[in-house]
Scaffold this motif. Structure first.
Motif, PDB file in Angstrom:
ATOM      1  N   LEU A  51       0.820  -1.207   0.000  1.00 34.23           N
ATOM      2  CA  LEU A  51       0.000   0.000   0.000  1.00 34.23           C
ATOM      3  C   LEU A  51       0.859   1.264   0.000  1.00 34.23           C
ATOM      4  O   LEU A  51       0.569   2.225  -0.718  1.00 34.23           O
ATOM      5  N   ARG A  52       1.911   1.269   0.815  1.00 33.61           N
ATOM      6  CA  ARG A  52       2.796   2.437   0.887  1.00 33.61           C
ATOM      7  C   ARG A  52       3.483   2.677  -0.442  1.00 33.61           C
ATOM      8  O   ARG A  52       3.551   3.811  -0.927  1.00 33.61           O
ATOM      9  N   GLU A  53       4.000   1.603  -1.061  1.00 34.60           N
ATOM     10  CA  GLU A  53       4.687   1.751  -2.343  1.00 34.60           C
ATOM     11  C   GLU A  53       3.733   2.233  -3.430  1.00 34.60           C
ATOM     12  O   GLU A  53       4.112   3.053  -4.268  1.00 34.60           O
ATOM     13  N   ASP A  58       1.858   6.757  -6.803  1.00 35.62           N
ATOM     14  CA  ASP A  58       0.816   7.710  -7.188  1.00 35.62           C
ATOM     15  C   ASP A  58       1.268   9.147  -6.930  1.00 35.62           C
ATOM     16  O   ASP A  58       1.043  10.040  -7.758  1.00 35.62           O
ATOM     17  N   ASP A  59       1.902   9.371  -5.793  1.00 34.96           N
ATOM     18  CA  ASP A  59       2.390  10.711  -5.464  1.00 34.96           C
ATOM     19  C   ASP A  59       3.453  11.154  -6.466  1.00 34.96           C
ATOM     20  O   ASP A  59       3.483  12.315  -6.880  1.00 34.96           O
ATOM     21  N   LEU A  62       1.792  12.105  -9.710  1.00 34.94           N
ATOM     22  CA  LEU A  62       1.095  13.376  -9.534  1.00 34.94           C
ATOM     23  C   LEU A  62       2.091  14.526  -9.560  1.00 34.94           C
ATOM     24  O   LEU A  62       1.853  15.549 -10.209  1.00 34.94           O
ATOM     25  N   GLN A  63       3.200  14.380  -8.876  1.00 29.04           N
ATOM     26  CA  GLN A  63       4.229  15.432  -8.862  1.00 29.04           C
ATOM     27  C   GLN A  63       4.802  15.646 -10.256  1.00 29.04           C
ATOM     28  O   GLN A  63       5.090  16.780 -10.642  1.00 29.04           O
ATOM     29  N   ALA A  64       4.958  14.557 -11.016  1.00 31.94           N
ATOM     30  CA  ALA A  64       5.513  14.680 -12.365  1.00 31.94           C
ATOM     31  C   ALA A  64       4.519  15.363 -13.302  1.00 31.94           C
ATOM     32  O   ALA A  64       4.924  16.056 -14.244  1.00 31.94           O
TER      33      ALA A  64
END
Length: 80
Positions: A51-53, A58-59, A62-64
Motif C-alpha cells: 500500500l505504501r509503495e 501515485d504521489d 502526480l508530482q511529475a
C-alpha cells in the motif's frame, strides 16, 4: 541384596510423567501460536508495504504531472 523395581511407576513418578507430558504439549502449542502470530505479522507488513509503495508511486506521478513551480522574485529590502 538388590532392589527390584516394580513394573508400575509410583504415584509420584506417574504424576511427574504426566506433568512433563502436559508441559511438552503446552510448549508445542505455544510455539505453534508464536509462529502463527509471526506469520500474520509478516503478512500484514507485506500488505502495508504494498500500500505504501502504491501511494508513493501515485504521489510521484502526480508530482511529475504538475507544472514546475515558478520561482518567486526576490524582494528588495526597502531603503531607509
Amino acid at each position: 541384596m538388590s532392589a527390584k523395581k516394580s513394573p508400575e511407576p509410583s504415584p509420584e513418578g506417574f504424576a511427574r510423567l504426566n506433568r512433563q507430558r502436559l508441559a511438552a504439549e503446552e510448549g508445542a502449542r505455544a510455539m505453534a501460536d508464536a509462529e502463527k502470530r509471526a506469520a500474520d505479522i509478516r503478512q500484514n507488513m507485506a500488505r502495508l508495504r504494498e500500500l505504501r509503495e502504491a501511494r508513493e508511486a501515485d504521489d510521484a506521478t502526480l508530482q511529475a504531472s504538475l507544472p514546475a513551480p515558478i520561482p518567486a522574485k526576490r524582494k528588495r529590502k526597502p531603503r531607509q
